[in-house]
Design a protein around this motif. Structure first.
Motif, mmCIF file in Angstrom:
data_model
loop_
_atom_site.group_PDB
_atom_site.id
_atom_site.type_symbol
_atom_site.label_atom_id
_atom_site.label_comp_id
_atom_site.label_asym_id
_atom_site.label_seq_id
_atom_site.Cartn_x
_atom_site.Cartn_y
_atom_site.Cartn_z
ATOM 1 N N PRO A 1 11.020 60.461 13.934
ATOM 2 C CA PRO A 1 11.128 59.397 13.047
ATOM 3 C C PRO A 1 10.244 59.746 11.726
ATOM 4 O O PRO A 1 9.378 60.010 11.870
ATOM 5 N N ILE A 2 10.990 59.115 10.716
ATOM 6 C CA ILE A 2 10.415 59.363 9.455
ATOM 7 C C ILE A 2 10.015 57.824 9.021
ATOM 8 O O ILE A 2 10.995 57.002 8.779
ATOM 9 N N TYR A 3 8.620 57.663 8.634
ATOM 10 C CA TYR A 3 8.402 56.397 8.256
ATOM 11 C C TYR A 3 7.996 56.580 6.585
ATOM 12 O O TYR A 3 7.605 57.729 6.276
ATOM 13 N N PHE A 4 8.143 55.644 5.991
ATOM 14 C CA PHE A 4 7.902 55.824 4.590
ATOM 15 C C PHE A 4 7.359 54.302 3.881
ATOM 16 O O PHE A 4 7.692 53.282 4.226
ATOM 17 N N GLY A 5 6.324 54.556 2.908
ATOM 18 C CA GLY A 5 5.964 53.429 2.242
ATOM 19 C C GLY A 5 5.878 53.674 0.875
ATOM 20 O O GLY A 5 5.854 54.701 0.215
ATOM 21 N N GLY A 6 5.633 52.611 0.090
ATOM 22 C CA GLY A 6 5.729 52.230 -1.293
ATOM 23 C C GLY A 6 6.524 51.278 -1.886
ATOM 24 O O GLY A 6 7.275 50.880 -1.000
ATOM 25 N N ALA A 7 5.663 50.427 -2.843
ATOM 26 C CA ALA A 7 6.762 49.266 -3.380
ATOM 27 C C ALA A 7 7.169 49.606 -4.777
ATOM 28 O O ALA A 7 7.760 48.651 -5.385
ATOM 29 N N ARG B 1 16.953 56.470 0.927
ATOM 30 C CA ARG B 1 17.583 57.100 1.179
ATOM 31 C C ARG B 1 17.040 58.014 2.667
ATOM 32 O O ARG B 1 18.214 58.579 3.361
ATOM 33 N N HIS B 2 15.792 57.969 2.777
ATOM 34 C CA HIS B 2 15.165 58.984 3.795
ATOM 35 C C HIS B 2 14.659 58.404 5.058
ATOM 36 O O HIS B 2 14.412 58.649 6.200
ATOM 37 N N ALA B 3 14.028 57.135 4.760
ATOM 38 C CA ALA B 3 13.439 56.335 5.840
ATOM 39 C C ALA B 3 14.186 55.936 6.955
ATOM 40 O O ALA B 3 15.082 55.483 6.976
ATOM 41 N N ASP B 4 13.668 56.102 8.167
ATOM 42 C CA ASP B 4 13.960 55.769 9.569
ATOM 43 C C ASP B 4 13.396 54.263 9.529
ATOM 44 O O ASP B 4 13.977 53.204 10.296
ATOM 45 N N VAL B 5 12.135 54.064 9.150
ATOM 46 C CA VAL B 5 11.169 52.800 9.255
ATOM 47 C C VAL B 5 10.375 52.906 7.945
ATOM 48 O O VAL B 5 9.748 53.783 7.495
ATOM 49 N N TYR B 6 10.840 51.670 7.078
ATOM 50 C CA TYR B 6 10.001 51.534 5.894
ATOM 51 C C TYR B 6 8.924 50.804 6.044
ATOM 52 O O TYR B 6 9.132 49.544 6.778
ATOM 53 N N ALA B 7 7.604 50.958 5.507
ATOM 54 C CA ALA B 7 6.550 50.472 5.776
ATOM 55 C C ALA B 7 5.958 49.506 4.648
ATOM 56 O O ALA B 7 6.013 50.014 3.624
ATOM 57 N N PHE B 8 5.509 48.306 4.912
ATOM 58 C CA PHE B 8 5.021 47.252 3.906
ATOM 59 C C PHE B 8 3.682 46.751 4.361
ATOM 60 O O PHE B 8 3.363 46.872 5.495
ATOM 61 N N TRP B 9 2.748 46.574 3.324
ATOM 62 C CA TRP B 9 1.478 46.029 3.489
ATOM 63 C C TRP B 9 1.793 44.510 3.873
ATOM 64 O O TRP B 9 2.876 44.034 3.674
ATOM 65 N N GLY B 10 0.658 43.795 4.224
ATOM 66 C CA GLY B 10 0.652 42.494 4.871
ATOM 67 C C GLY B 10 0.932 41.567 3.767
ATOM 68 O O GLY B 10 0.115 40.616 3.412
ATOM 69 N N GLU B 11 2.288 41.189 3.139
ATOM 70 C CA GLU B 11 2.531 40.336 2.452
ATOM 71 C C GLU B 11 2.986 38.765 3.023
ATOM 72 O O GLU B 11 3.116 39.003 4.196
ATOM 73 N N PRO B 12 3.060 37.701 2.275
ATOM 74 C CA PRO B 12 3.574 36.545 2.672
ATOM 75 C C PRO B 12 4.823 36.836 3.299
ATOM 76 O O PRO B 12 5.868 37.667 2.889
ATOM 77 N N LEU B 13 5.334 36.082 4.021
ATOM 78 C CA LEU B 13 6.610 36.271 4.661
ATOM 79 C C LEU B 13 7.837 36.255 3.703
ATOM 80 O O LEU B 13 8.897 37.003 3.733
ATOM 81 N N ALA B 14 7.677 35.347 2.604
ATOM 82 C CA ALA B 14 8.772 35.545 1.412
ATOM 83 C C ALA B 14 8.635 36.532 0.793
ATOM 84 O O ALA B 14 9.741 37.352 0.389
ATOM 85 N N GLY B 15 7.624 37.332 0.441
ATOM 86 C CA GLY B 15 7.605 38.721 0.009
ATOM 87 C C GLY B 15 8.178 39.807 0.827
ATOM 88 O O GLY B 15 8.669 40.704 0.317
ATOM 89 N N ILE B 16 7.779 39.768 2.191
ATOM 90 C CA ILE B 16 8.422 40.479 2.901
ATOM 91 C C ILE B 16 9.942 40.535 3.072
ATOM 92 O O ILE B 16 10.575 41.740 3.131
ATOM 93 N N ALA B 17 10.453 39.285 2.972
ATOM 94 C CA ALA B 17 11.768 39.140 3.133
ATOM 95 C C ALA B 17 12.530 39.655 1.739
ATOM 96 O O ALA B 17 13.707 40.512 1.711
ATOM 97 N N GLU B 18 11.853 39.539 0.640
ATOM 98 C CA GLU B 18 12.390 40.244 -0.617
ATOM 99 C C GLU B 18 12.367 41.435 -0.372
ATOM 100 O O GLU B 18 13.459 42.422 -1.048
ATOM 101 N N ARG B 19 11.260 42.272 0.252
ATOM 102 C CA ARG B 19 11.145 43.722 0.195
ATOM 103 C C ARG B 19 12.026 44.369 0.993
ATOM 104 O O ARG B 19 12.690 45.344 0.787
ATOM 105 N N ILE B 20 12.474 43.696 2.016
ATOM 106 C CA ILE B 20 13.451 44.299 3.084
ATOM 107 C C ILE B 20 14.904 44.043 2.484
ATOM 108 O O ILE B 20 15.726 45.063 2.673
ATOM 109 N N SER B 21 15.192 43.179 1.634
ATOM 110 C CA SER B 21 16.317 43.053 0.986
ATOM 111 C C SER B 21 16.762 44.236 -0.018
ATOM 112 O O SER B 21 17.649 44.906 -0.214
#
Length: 361
Positions: free
Chosen positions: A171-177, A187-207
């Motif tokens: 698996p390829i994990y990938f980070g960056g904002a 294009r490439h990530a199997d798992v996209y990694a985020f730092w610990g933002e508030p829930l609304a920020g994580i929901a935005e980034r997932i989208s």
């Protein structure tokens, strides 16, 4: 699938609150102790991080895998210093000795000065284009059973064919904002990694990432990195958090010299500092004070509360679509052992489908 838990590997004692920073950079007994603590606590993997001053990650990863029986590694790798065909073979070889226990964490590099220490003077947009090209070759090297050619902006290979390939996909994990990170990671990530933002920020980034992945027919999983500070009671947890903040303030100069990293150009750090400027606590118990003091140097936001409360907040992230929780503490071996309770609580709640907000005080 159960929630995946990832911890942290290190070859010497070091954290924001650890005043004992002397000793060699590689202390084998400490690495073994930390790896075994994570395995015994039920973690799935540990992150082997990377910087221009770090010990060789492939050697560290092999040591972890050799001294444990189940624990996997998430091995960070910066494209640009090793050819993609060779990097693919290095990962595949590690996987051949430890099948199914190896994952690649792609670190494109947000700090120009740290890149330059290893001889890379390219700018950040160029690095992301190079990462895109790099990962195309890596995947083909892992998957191709016949010789292949590749002509890209950065890499050209003729008749490439690896004699060692993963038995199951690595698996390829990938980070960056930044927008470039989202474009390439989509294009490439199997798992996209985020730092610990508030829930609304994580929901935005997932989208954002889902939208970037859709044209490629990809549906990545998601990871959030946090620094839990649990205790038997909420009061005790906040007392510990106050001690951690005091020690971090005392040591911030040493930390900057030790890491020698500049996170000011990283979009992820900027986002964490923006949240910290809005307040010390977000959602139920996401604490940003350490991020503010350290300049959001990496994974630096915490969850503070009783074990049940912290587990509840971790479950809140899983309800957004987060599949992986990367958690590390401020006293790595002791916290890795203590986190066994969090791992159990979260898995019990997510396995039962307990809604967020249930089960914590």
């Amino acid at each position: 699938m159960p929630v995946e838990f990832i911890g942290i590997a290190a070859t010497k004692p070091f954290s924001e609150t650890d005043t004992q920073t002397t000793g060699p950079a590689v202390q084998p007994a400490y690495l073994r102790e930390l790896a075994l603590a994570h395995e015994e606590s039920g973690f799935d993997r540990v992150l082997v991080a990377h910087s221009s001053a770090s010990p060789d990650g492939f050697t560290v990863a092999d040591q972890i895998l050799t001294h444990t029986s189940r624990l996997g590694v998430l091995l960070a790798h910066r494209p640009g210093f090793v050819s993609p065909t060779l990097a693919a073979r290095k990962f595949a070889t590690l996987d051949a000795f430890h099948p199914g226990r190896v994952a690649l964490h792609v670190i494109t590099g947000g700090d120009d000065a740290d890149q330059a220490r290893d001889g890379d003077l390219s700018d950040k947009p160029t690095r992301y284009r190079r990462t895109d090209d790099f990962l195309q070759v890596v995947r083909r090297t892992w998957e191709s059973t016949e010789p292949f050619d590749h002509t890209g902006e950065f890499y050209t290979v003729k008749g490439a064919l690896s004699g060692v390939r993963p038995r199951t996909p690595i698996p390829i994990y990938f980070g960056g904002a930044s927008p470039d990170a989202v474009r390439v990671g989509g294009r490439h990530a199997d798992v996209y990694a985020f730092w610990g933002e508030p829930l609304a920020g994580i929901a935005e980034r997932i989208s954002q990432v889902r939208a970037a992945a859709e044209p490629y027919g990809r549906t990545p999983a998601f990871s959030v990195s946090l620094r839990p500070i649990p205790a038997e009671t909420e009061t005790a947890a906040w007392e510990r958090a106050a001690d951690i903040l005091r020690l971090t303030r005392e040591r911030v100069g040493d930390l900057r010299r030790e890491f020698n990293l500049d996170h000011s150009a990283q979009e992820g750090s900027r986002r964490l500092l923006d949240y910290a400027a809005q307040g010390d606590v977000h959602d139920k118990r996401l604490w940003t004070a350490v991020a503010k003091v350290t300049g959001a140097a990496g994974n630096s936001t915490a969850l503070v509360g009783s074990y049940e409360q912290v587990a509840e907040s971790l479950v809140d992230y899983t309800t957004l679509g987060v599949d992986t929780l990367l958690i590390r503490g401020f006293d790595p071996p002791a916290d890795a052992r203590a986190y066994s309770r969090l791992v159990t609580l979260v898995r019990e709640q997510t396995d039962r489908g307990v809604p967020a907000g249930v089960g914590g005080g």
